[in-house]
Scaffold this motif. Structure first.
Motif, PDB file in Angstrom:
ATOM      1  N   LYS A 206       0.856  -1.178   0.000  1.00  0.00           N
ATOM      2  CA  LYS A 206       0.000   0.000   0.000  1.00  0.00           C
ATOM      3  C   LYS A 206       0.896   1.234   0.000  1.00  0.00           C
ATOM      4  CE  LYS A 206      -4.002  -2.079   2.262  1.00  0.00           C
ATOM      5  NZ  LYS A 206      -4.956  -2.012   3.393  1.00  0.00           N
ATOM      6  N   LEU A 207       0.856   1.956  -1.089  1.00  0.00           N
ATOM      7  CA  LEU A 207       1.742   3.106  -1.265  1.00  0.00           C
ATOM      8  C   LEU A 207       1.455   4.200  -0.245  1.00  0.00           C
ATOM      9  CD1 LEU A 207       3.971   4.411  -2.973  1.00  0.00           C
ATOM     10  CD2 LEU A 207       2.187   5.292  -4.499  1.00  0.00           C
ATOM     11  N   SER A 208       0.187   4.410   0.076  1.00  0.00           N
ATOM     12  CA  SER A 208      -0.176   5.498   0.992  1.00  0.00           C
ATOM     13  C   SER A 208       0.433   5.294   2.372  1.00  0.00           C
ATOM     14  CB  SER A 208      -1.700   5.600   1.095  1.00  0.00           C
ATOM     15  OG  SER A 208      -2.253   4.374   1.555  1.00  0.00           O
ATOM     16  N   ILE A 209       0.399   4.057   2.868  1.00  0.00           N
ATOM     17  CA  ILE A 209       0.972   3.774   4.188  1.00  0.00           C
ATOM     18  C   ILE A 209       2.474   4.007   4.181  1.00  0.00           C
ATOM     19  CG2 ILE A 209       1.407   1.957   5.889  1.00  0.00           C
ATOM     20  CD1 ILE A 209      -1.266   0.731   5.146  1.00  0.00           C
ATOM     21  N   ALA A 210       3.145   3.544   3.134  1.00  0.00           N
ATOM     22  CA  ALA A 210       4.591   3.713   3.039  1.00  0.00           C
ATOM     23  C   ALA A 210       4.972   5.187   2.970  1.00  0.00           C
ATOM     24  CB  ALA A 210       5.121   2.969   1.814  1.00  0.00           C
TER      25      ALA A 210
ATOM     26  N   ALA B 256       3.897   9.306  -5.031  1.00  0.00           N
ATOM     27  CA  ALA B 256       2.471   9.521  -4.769  1.00  0.00           C
ATOM     28  C   ALA B 256       1.749  10.093  -5.991  1.00  0.00           C
ATOM     29  CB  ALA B 256       2.298  10.444  -3.569  1.00  0.00           C
ATOM     30  N   LEU B 257       2.352  11.068  -6.654  1.00  0.00           N
ATOM     31  CA  LEU B 257       1.704  11.704  -7.802  1.00  0.00           C
ATOM     32  C   LEU B 257       1.582  10.760  -8.991  1.00  0.00           C
ATOM     33  CD1 LEU B 257       3.363  15.251  -7.643  1.00  0.00           C
ATOM     34  CD2 LEU B 257       1.037  14.620  -6.974  1.00  0.00           C
ATOM     35  N   SER B 258       2.528   9.854  -9.130  1.00  0.00           N
ATOM     36  CA  SER B 258       2.485   8.903 -10.252  1.00  0.00           C
ATOM     37  C   SER B 258       1.780   7.594  -9.879  1.00  0.00           C
ATOM     38  CB  SER B 258       3.904   8.588 -10.722  1.00  0.00           C
ATOM     39  OG  SER B 258       4.645   7.944  -9.696  1.00  0.00           O
ATOM     40  N   HIS B 259       1.432   7.457  -8.596  1.00  0.00           N
ATOM     41  CA  HIS B 259       0.792   6.236  -8.089  1.00  0.00           C
ATOM     42  C   HIS B 259       1.637   5.007  -8.401  1.00  0.00           C
ATOM     43  CE1 HIS B 259      -2.834   8.584  -7.259  1.00  0.00           C
ATOM     44  NE2 HIS B 259      -2.755   9.058  -8.500  1.00  0.00           N
ATOM     45  N   SER B 260       2.949   5.180  -8.335  1.00  0.00           N
ATOM     46  CA  SER B 260       3.867   4.079  -8.625  1.00  0.00           C
ATOM     47  C   SER B 260       5.012   4.131  -7.621  1.00  0.00           C
ATOM     48  CB  SER B 260       4.411   4.177 -10.049  1.00  0.00           C
ATOM     49  OG  SER B 260       5.381   3.180 -10.289  1.00  0.00           O
ATOM     50  N   ALA B 261       5.225   3.042  -6.894  1.00  0.00           N
ATOM     51  CA  ALA B 261       6.266   3.007  -5.868  1.00  0.00           C
ATOM     52  C   ALA B 261       7.654   3.114  -6.473  1.00  0.00           C
ATOM     53  CB  ALA B 261       6.141   1.723  -5.051  1.00  0.00           C
TER      54      ALA B 261
END
Length: 260
Positions: A79-83, A123-128
């Motif tokens: 989950k990108l948001s948590i990271a 976050a802006l690219s939605h890619s870790a």
């Protein structure tokens, strides 16, 4: 007479006690002198300390902490948001800790800014994987800038070290001619600048393929391994190259009246 003499001594003691202490001015002078010597202190020292090069344990935690937290949490939760949130939280914790301890916050603030750039890209690219993209851009730009200074035979490492070691006093042209005209010192700065070019190039050559392969696990581990450890080795190599020449020049200036 003895009583009068004793009274005079007592007055002098009281008077000297009431005089304002010169500590603040002395502390400011010591701070200014320490700031001038800080950047070039590693190059001038007789022994090399890896811990001093990376800023001690605090410097290691502040440099590695946000990236390590981001990688571990993303691998565990996907989950990108948590990271992202927890990584920013670690950076803010370091700033708060330095503020509470009344320590200089410059390095922690720089770390927060870099973390925001990296995390913003992800976050802006939605890619870790894009968390590591700004680092690639910075390394690539550094390679270009360093190579340009090498081609111009005016190594950037020489500019940085000499600026803090012997700040310009008689104009930039005379200052640059003084150190860049010294063949041995110039050669050392050229070699040391090539070492930094190698550092940035190694990072790009090894990490970029995993970025395009979208292998975030391996990419994150390599990013950590090629961060502080490789940086410390690079600083050590530069110390081995530059330190003897700087000391030789300092001895010549002290005993011979100028550079040799």
């Amino acid at each position: 007479m003895a009583q009068e003499s004793g009274e005079r001594r007592r007055r002098r003691v009281v008077s000297s006690t009431l005089q304002p202490a010169p500590e603040p001015q002395q502390m400011r002078q010591n701070s200014q002198e320490g700031g001038k010597k800080g950047f070039a202190s590693i190059a001038q020292s007789d022994t090399f300390s890896f811990m001093a090069a990376v800023g001690g344990w605090r410097g290691i935690f502040e440099a590695v902490g946000p990236s390590a937290v981001f990688l571990i949490l993303y691998i565990c939760t996907h989950k990108l948001s948590i990271a992202v949130v927890c990584s920013i939280g670690i950076s803010l914790f370091f700033i708060a800790w330095r503020f509470i301890m009344r320590e200089k916050m410059r390095s922690a603030i720089v770390g927060l800014i870099l973390s925001c750039i990296y995390l913003g890209a992800a976050a802006l690219s939605h890619s870790a994987r894009n968390y590591y993209l700004p680092a690639f851009i910075l390394d690539f730009c550094a390679v270009i800038v360093f190579l340009i200074t090498l081609l111009c035979r005016f190594p950037i490492l020489g500019m940085l070290v000499e600026f803090f070691h012997t700040p310009p006093k008689n104009g930039l042209r005379a200052w640059a001619k003084e150190w860049n005209g010294n063949k041995a010192l110039h050669k050392a700065y050229m070699k040391a600048t090539w070492v930094w070019v190698a550092l940035f190039s190694i990072r790009l050559i090894i990490e970029v393929p995993f970025y395009f392969a979208n292998n975030i696990d391996v990419l994150g581990i390599l990013h950590l391994v090629l961060g502080i450890p490789l940086y410390a080795v690079t600083v050590w190599l530069c110390w081995m190259i530059i330190s003897p020449q700087i000391k030789r020049v300092d001895r010549a200036r002290k005993y011979g009246g100028g550079r040799v």
